[in-house]
Design a protein around this motif. Sequence first.
Motif, PDB file in Angstrom:
ATOM      1  N   PRO B  18       0.822  -1.217   0.000  1.00 31.47           N
ATOM      2  CA  PRO B  18       0.000   0.000   0.000  1.00 31.47           C
ATOM      3  C   PRO B  18       0.848   1.256   0.000  1.00 31.47           C
ATOM      4  O   PRO B  18       1.835   1.356   0.688  1.00 31.47           O
ATOM      5  CB  PRO B  18      -0.810  -0.128   1.283  1.00 31.47           C
ATOM      6  CG  PRO B  18      -0.093  -1.123   2.108  1.00 31.47           C
ATOM      7  CD  PRO B  18       0.644  -2.013   1.192  1.00 31.47           C
ATOM      8  N   VAL B  33      -8.874   9.235  -2.238  1.00 30.18           N
ATOM      9  CA  VAL B  33      -9.598   8.616  -1.127  1.00 30.18           C
ATOM     10  C   VAL B  33      -9.748   7.115  -1.284  1.00 30.18           C
ATOM     11  O   VAL B  33     -10.090   6.428  -0.337  1.00 30.18           O
ATOM     12  CB  VAL B  33     -11.003   9.240  -0.907  1.00 30.18           C
ATOM     13  CG1 VAL B  33     -10.879  10.637  -0.373  1.00 30.18           C
ATOM     14  CG2 VAL B  33     -11.822   9.194  -2.159  1.00 30.18           C
ATOM     15  N   LEU B  34      -9.554   6.608  -2.500  1.00 30.99           N
ATOM     16  CA  LEU B  34      -9.615   5.157  -2.625  1.00 30.99           C
ATOM     17  C   LEU B  34      -8.774   4.678  -3.798  1.00 30.99           C
ATOM     18  O   LEU B  34      -8.425   5.448  -4.691  1.00 30.99           O
ATOM     19  CB  LEU B  34     -11.062   4.672  -2.801  1.00 30.99           C
ATOM     20  CG  LEU B  34     -11.612   4.625  -4.226  1.00 30.99           C
ATOM     21  CD1 LEU B  34     -12.674   3.569  -4.328  1.00 30.99           C
ATOM     22  CD2 LEU B  34     -12.161   5.953  -4.634  1.00 30.99           C
ATOM     23  N   ILE B  35      -8.475   3.384  -3.761  1.00 30.96           N
ATOM     24  CA  ILE B  35      -7.745   2.743  -4.853  1.00 30.96           C
ATOM     25  C   ILE B  35      -8.654   1.686  -5.456  1.00 30.96           C
ATOM     26  O   ILE B  35      -9.218   0.877  -4.743  1.00 30.96           O
ATOM     27  CB  ILE B  35      -6.472   2.041  -4.321  1.00 30.96           C
ATOM     28  CG1 ILE B  35      -5.537   3.062  -3.731  1.00 30.96           C
ATOM     29  CG2 ILE B  35      -5.784   1.286  -5.439  1.00 30.96           C
ATOM     30  CD1 ILE B  35      -4.206   2.500  -3.313  1.00 30.96           C
ATOM     31  N   PHE B 307     -17.679   1.746  -1.813  1.00 32.28           N
ATOM     32  CA  PHE B 307     -17.177   3.082  -1.561  1.00 32.28           C
ATOM     33  C   PHE B 307     -18.142   4.159  -2.011  1.00 32.28           C
ATOM     34  O   PHE B 307     -18.353   5.152  -1.317  1.00 32.28           O
ATOM     35  CB  PHE B 307     -15.820   3.285  -2.237  1.00 32.28           C
ATOM     36  CG  PHE B 307     -14.681   2.992  -1.329  1.00 32.28           C
ATOM     37  CD1 PHE B 307     -14.176   1.710  -1.238  1.00 32.28           C
ATOM     38  CD2 PHE B 307     -14.134   3.984  -0.532  1.00 32.28           C
ATOM     39  CE1 PHE B 307     -13.136   1.430  -0.366  1.00 32.28           C
ATOM     40  CE2 PHE B 307     -13.088   3.708   0.335  1.00 32.28           C
ATOM     41  CZ  PHE B 307     -12.587   2.428   0.418  1.00 32.28           C
ATOM     42  N   LEU B 311     -19.488   7.032   0.397  1.00 27.37           N
ATOM     43  CA  LEU B 311     -19.103   8.423   0.194  1.00 27.37           C
ATOM     44  C   LEU B 311     -20.281   9.305  -0.197  1.00 27.37           C
ATOM     45  O   LEU B 311     -20.319  10.487   0.153  1.00 27.37           O
ATOM     46  CB  LEU B 311     -18.034   8.514  -0.913  1.00 27.37           C
ATOM     47  CG  LEU B 311     -16.663   7.922  -0.587  1.00 27.37           C
ATOM     48  CD1 LEU B 311     -15.783   7.947  -1.814  1.00 27.37           C
ATOM     49  CD2 LEU B 311     -16.005   8.658   0.551  1.00 27.37           C
TER      50      LEU B 311
ATOM     51  N   LEU C  68     -14.357  -4.242   3.223  1.00 31.08           N
ATOM     52  CA  LEU C  68     -13.686  -2.974   2.931  1.00 31.08           C
ATOM     53  C   LEU C  68     -13.412  -2.244   4.230  1.00 31.08           C
ATOM     54  O   LEU C  68     -14.241  -2.257   5.141  1.00 31.08           O
ATOM     55  CB  LEU C  68     -14.601  -2.080   2.089  1.00 31.08           C
ATOM     56  CG  LEU C  68     -15.008  -2.580   0.712  1.00 31.08           C
ATOM     57  CD1 LEU C  68     -15.930  -1.575   0.071  1.00 31.08           C
ATOM     58  CD2 LEU C  68     -13.804  -2.823  -0.152  1.00 31.08           C
ATOM     59  N   VAL C  69     -12.263  -1.585   4.269  1.00 31.88           N
ATOM     60  CA  VAL C  69     -11.939  -0.809   5.473  1.00 31.88           C
ATOM     61  C   VAL C  69     -11.701   0.645   5.087  1.00 31.88           C
ATOM     62  O   VAL C  69     -10.907   0.942   4.194  1.00 31.88           O
ATOM     63  CB  VAL C  69     -10.663  -1.359   6.163  1.00 31.88           C
ATOM     64  CG1 VAL C  69     -10.416  -0.621   7.462  1.00 31.88           C
ATOM     65  CG2 VAL C  69     -10.805  -2.849   6.421  1.00 31.88           C
ATOM     66  N   LEU C  70     -12.409   1.539   5.756  1.00 28.14           N
ATOM     67  CA  LEU C  70     -12.196   2.958   5.501  1.00 28.14           C
ATOM     68  C   LEU C  70     -11.702   3.632   6.779  1.00 28.14           C
ATOM     69  O   LEU C  70     -12.255   3.404   7.851  1.00 28.14           O
ATOM     70  CB  LEU C  70     -13.498   3.633   5.093  1.00 28.14           C
ATOM     71  CG  LEU C  70     -13.991   3.368   3.690  1.00 28.14           C
ATOM     72  CD1 LEU C  70     -14.866   2.156   3.630  1.00 28.14           C
ATOM     73  CD2 LEU C  70     -14.744   4.566   3.175  1.00 28.14           C
ATOM     74  N   ASP C  73     -13.037   7.919   6.156  1.00 26.72           N
ATOM     75  CA  ASP C  73     -13.645   7.963   4.827  1.00 26.72           C
ATOM     76  C   ASP C  73     -12.663   7.831   3.678  1.00 26.72           C
ATOM     77  O   ASP C  73     -12.945   8.278   2.562  1.00 26.72           O
ATOM     78  CB  ASP C  73     -14.456   9.259   4.651  1.00 26.72           C
ATOM     79  CG  ASP C  73     -15.910   9.009   5.011  1.00 26.72           C
ATOM     80  OD1 ASP C  73     -16.691   9.969   5.011  1.00 26.72           O
ATOM     81  OD2 ASP C  73     -16.263   7.841   5.294  1.00 26.72           O
ATOM     82  N   ALA C  74     -11.497   7.249   3.942  1.00 22.83           N
ATOM     83  CA  ALA C  74     -10.574   7.005   2.839  1.00 22.83           C
ATOM     84  C   ALA C  74     -10.140   5.554   2.863  1.00 22.83           C
ATOM     85  O   ALA C  74     -10.063   4.926   3.913  1.00 22.83           O
ATOM     86  CB  ALA C  74      -9.360   7.927   2.959  1.00 22.83           C
ATOM     87  N   ASP C  75      -9.857   5.023   1.693  1.00 19.05           N
ATOM     88  CA  ASP C  75      -9.436   3.637   1.511  1.00 19.05           C
ATOM     89  C   ASP C  75      -8.213   3.349   2.385  1.00 19.05           C
ATOM     90  O   ASP C  75      -7.215   4.063   2.313  1.00 19.05           O
ATOM     91  CB  ASP C  75      -9.083   3.451   0.034  1.00 19.05           C
ATOM     92  CG  ASP C  75      -8.870   2.010  -0.356  1.00 19.05           C
ATOM     93  OD1 ASP C  75      -8.796   1.138   0.521  1.00 19.05           O
ATOM     94  OD2 ASP C  75      -8.749   1.765  -1.559  1.00 19.05           O
ATOM     95  N   GLU C  77      -6.058   1.292   2.015  1.00 22.66           N
ATOM     96  CA  GLU C  77      -4.875   0.997   1.214  1.00 22.66           C
ATOM     97  C   GLU C  77      -4.011   2.222   1.031  1.00 22.66           C
ATOM     98  O   GLU C  77      -2.815   2.130   0.794  1.00 22.66           O
ATOM     99  CB  GLU C  77      -5.283   0.475  -0.163  1.00 22.66           C
ATOM    100  CG  GLU C  77      -5.705  -0.980  -0.147  1.00 22.66           C
ATOM    101  CD  GLU C  77      -6.029  -1.494  -1.540  1.00 22.66           C
ATOM    102  OE1 GLU C  77      -5.246  -1.226  -2.479  1.00 22.66           O
ATOM    103  OE2 GLU C  77      -7.057  -2.152  -1.698  1.00 22.66           O
ATOM    104  N   ASN C  91     -12.188   7.684  12.698  1.00 27.43           N
ATOM    105  CA  ASN C  91     -13.419   6.980  12.350  1.00 27.43           C
ATOM    106  C   ASN C  91     -13.051   5.786  11.458  1.00 27.43           C
ATOM    107  O   ASN C  91     -12.524   5.970  10.369  1.00 27.43           O
ATOM    108  CB  ASN C  91     -14.331   7.958  11.586  1.00 27.43           C
ATOM    109  CG  ASN C  91     -15.653   7.331  11.235  1.00 27.43           C
ATOM    110  OD1 ASN C  91     -15.984   6.249  11.699  1.00 27.43           O
ATOM    111  ND2 ASN C  91     -16.399   7.998  10.385  1.00 27.43           N
ATOM    112  N   VAL C  93     -14.373   2.416   9.475  1.00 20.43           N
ATOM    113  CA  VAL C  93     -15.592   1.755   8.989  1.00 20.43           C
ATOM    114  C   VAL C  93     -15.250   0.416   8.350  1.00 20.43           C
ATOM    115  O   VAL C  93     -14.305   0.319   7.578  1.00 20.43           O
ATOM    116  CB  VAL C  93     -16.288   2.631   7.925  1.00 20.43           C
ATOM    117  CG1 VAL C  93     -17.595   2.004   7.494  1.00 20.43           C
ATOM    118  CG2 VAL C  93     -16.515   4.029   8.456  1.00 20.43           C
ATOM    119  N   ILE C  95     -17.005  -2.438   5.978  1.00 14.29           N
ATOM    120  CA  ILE C  95     -18.196  -2.766   5.187  1.00 14.29           C
ATOM    121  C   ILE C  95     -17.991  -4.125   4.512  1.00 14.29           C
ATOM    122  O   ILE C  95     -17.017  -4.326   3.797  1.00 14.29           O
ATOM    123  CB  ILE C  95     -18.439  -1.726   4.079  1.00 14.29           C
ATOM    124  CG1 ILE C  95     -18.537  -0.324   4.686  1.00 14.29           C
ATOM    125  CG2 ILE C  95     -19.710  -2.047   3.306  1.00 14.29           C
ATOM    126  CD1 ILE C  95     -18.753   0.754   3.647  1.00 14.29           C
TER     127      ILE C  95
END
Lengths: 343, 394, 101
Positions: B18, B33-35, B307, B311, C68-70, C73-75, C77, C91, C93, C95
């Motif tokens: 990562p 915010v995500l991959i 996601f 979001l 999924l893990v946030l 509110d961000a991935d 990874e 925070n 999360v 899912i």
Amino acid sequence: MPIQCSSCAKKRAVLRRPKTGYSLCKSCFFWAFEEEIHQTIVSAQLFNRGETVGIGASGGKDSTVLAHVLKVLNERYDYGLKLLLLSVDEGITGYRDDSLETVKRNQQQYDLPLTIVSYEELYGWTMDAIVKQVGLKNNCTFCGVFRRQALDRGAMMLNVDKICTGHNADDVAETVLMNVLRGDIARLHRCTAISTTSDGEGAIPRCKPLKYAYEKEIVLYAYFKKLDYFSTECVYSPNAYRGHARTFLKDLEAVRPSAIMDIIHSGENLSVKEGVKMPVQGTCSRCGYISSQALCKSCVLLEGLNRGLPKLGIGKHHRLHDKILTQQALTQQEEKKLKAMDF
Amino acid sequence: MCQVDEEYNSPLEHKSLPAVSKKCMKCKEGTAVLIIRVGDAFCRSCFKEYFIHKFRAMLGKNRVIFPGEKVLLAVSGGPASSCMLAQVQEGLSRDAPKKLRFMPGIIYIDEGGVCGQNAEEREKAVVQLESIFRMTGFPYHIVPLEQVFTLPESVLEPVYSREQPGSSYKAAVDQHIRTEVTRGHGEPAVEETQDAVGRLSLQASTYKPEHKLALEGLFSSLKTLTAKQDMLQILRHHLILHTARINGYSKVMIGDSCTRLAIKLLTNISLGRGAALAADTAFSDSRYGDVVMVRPMRDYSSKEIGFYNRLFEVQSVFIPGLDTKTADKASIQRLTESFVVKLQADFPSTVSTVYRTSEKLHTACPPQSSTTEAAAKCLLCLCALDTKAGKLQH
Amino acid sequence: MAAPIAIHLEFGGGAELLFDGVKEHHVTLPSQSEPWDVKQLLVWIRENLLKERPELFVQGDSVRPGILVLINDADWELMGELEYQLQDQDNIVFISTLHGG
């Protein structure tokens, strides 16, 4: 209370057939197992009278059982075939020596002539030497390709009409799964075929009489018949990815034993849409073997080994094949790409 | 001998370690915010744009939905179908010239009777979903699975009521408009739709106690979870199909994601359904003839959907299914899901590779030709039969 | 010595079933000498919050594939996954993406 054999109801049952779940006594199991292979051979018309058939013998359980059963059926049903054993010596110290001893014993036990071909003779390289050059990551690529050709060349030397290999139902199902996971459409289309016909020079038709035989049953058959075989994994450990597919298959079998046959059935009924690009079969311009590129895989790999460019057969460098064929020098950059090998 | 016959050329991409705090690969400015996929980092707004665009591109590329057509959205409450619902709303609301122009309705199949829920739990779930549905303003149908016993036999036959449309999209649209006009439908008035909503949702949501017992009896007669899941799938499809037919919907949208379809593909192979593969996983499934099922979510992975919903606050309701909290080896479907998801974690291109494989495959005998005799199709799933009793196929 | 930190946890997509159906949890992680990271958080969740079937939530050191893990509110990874060091008021999360749609 002992369970009666569900087939003859006379003798005591000694096992539950993995394929069907029926409890059978020894002789009924043998009969069922052999008879199913006979039906496979007959309905697919695998052999013709008078043919010479080379059995790919490795000393392992599949080929031992195959040799034994073919001999039995050849006599029982008068196929009229001339059977012989064909073995390949990859040159892996320890592993190969033991299995070759087993094959030699099989020759005695089944009274079938045996021929051994070695990588050393055919290509000038043993697997041990290859691994030294190439490392452990892609060695299976070399071995797989070389073995295929080795069997063919050995068969040609002996004027064999057909080769048969000990691929069992688990192998075929596993290959179907692998091909789906890797997205290999061309192979998916071919891999459930029970026999492949020869197109062009240098390829002897081969077939898999054990295509519908479960691996578990092969093991049980060999055990009860007290057949001699050698069962150790190759020391150069096989592709880890295939291991995933194998585990999945075994789990499926545990949930529903017919899954293995179901997967094969699915594979047989898949067809490719029109318009999907498939490789065209031609011939290798160097050795005449069938190939979809200008140079067959074997030649490319060998060239790589001989030139100290071990990565030549790994990955896609088709443009470079032409250069090699015409003996052009490779640029420094190209050489660098082909040399680097991670161990 | 080692049975490894031939090896595969392309090296597998292993998951890379990562990376921390990347920039969005699209706008290069926002913080990612995500991959998704293999290492593509997106910021929030670029992700939203990408996601919404993909939905409309999927519909546009396939050109199967005609303007003004009635489309039934199959919503289970789960993330993918809830997201699909949100995308449809999004697509219909835009003022841009490329606004989606079809008429949606929603269907929810209440499977609680089979999944071990009591009447109270089922009611609770339905109430939650109804509030979501009402906010969309689309007509909705809540249909309990028990209703399957009221289906006519005709549901098992494909219906070819209209002539095959012309080869071009434009010709097909023209023909559709002509058919609608002759039937006397134009764009219905809003009030009319809302009346219809009221009527429909009352009609369909009740079930008779003897049907409930019959359903329970049916499912308890199936010994394995694999068989139960299979049966549930078939019954669900039949109910959706029937509801679509009697209410004049010519298309149904199903929320299967890329991940789910890859799992379905492998499951079908493991179940021996190789011949019906294409119909079960392709974008459009026309085996029923007059009602075509489409899968617009098939290009989204479950991660992307998860996601997006989080979001952009898409509501979904979790309703336990037949295989919730079951062990890995409880059924073929469950085992395959576990396998694919685990493999995907190590080899991030697994799902997309399997998905692309499914696109290149055909059924052995295409099921949608109206000239195939009815006798040659399976009674339950309407795909062409792939067995010839007594003969081994090679 | 790090002070105790307050973390806000959320479970969705069906994962909440393993936590008595409760979706949101405000927890305080006790103080310890090294900073808390996600890896330790998972162990803590498993020991203190998880009501049943741990194998459906954790696998080895990490979460079960399909969850999924946030983080804020961000991935995860993008945040270093298991190595991310938790901060007060974070925070997290979880899912589940298994059988949905």
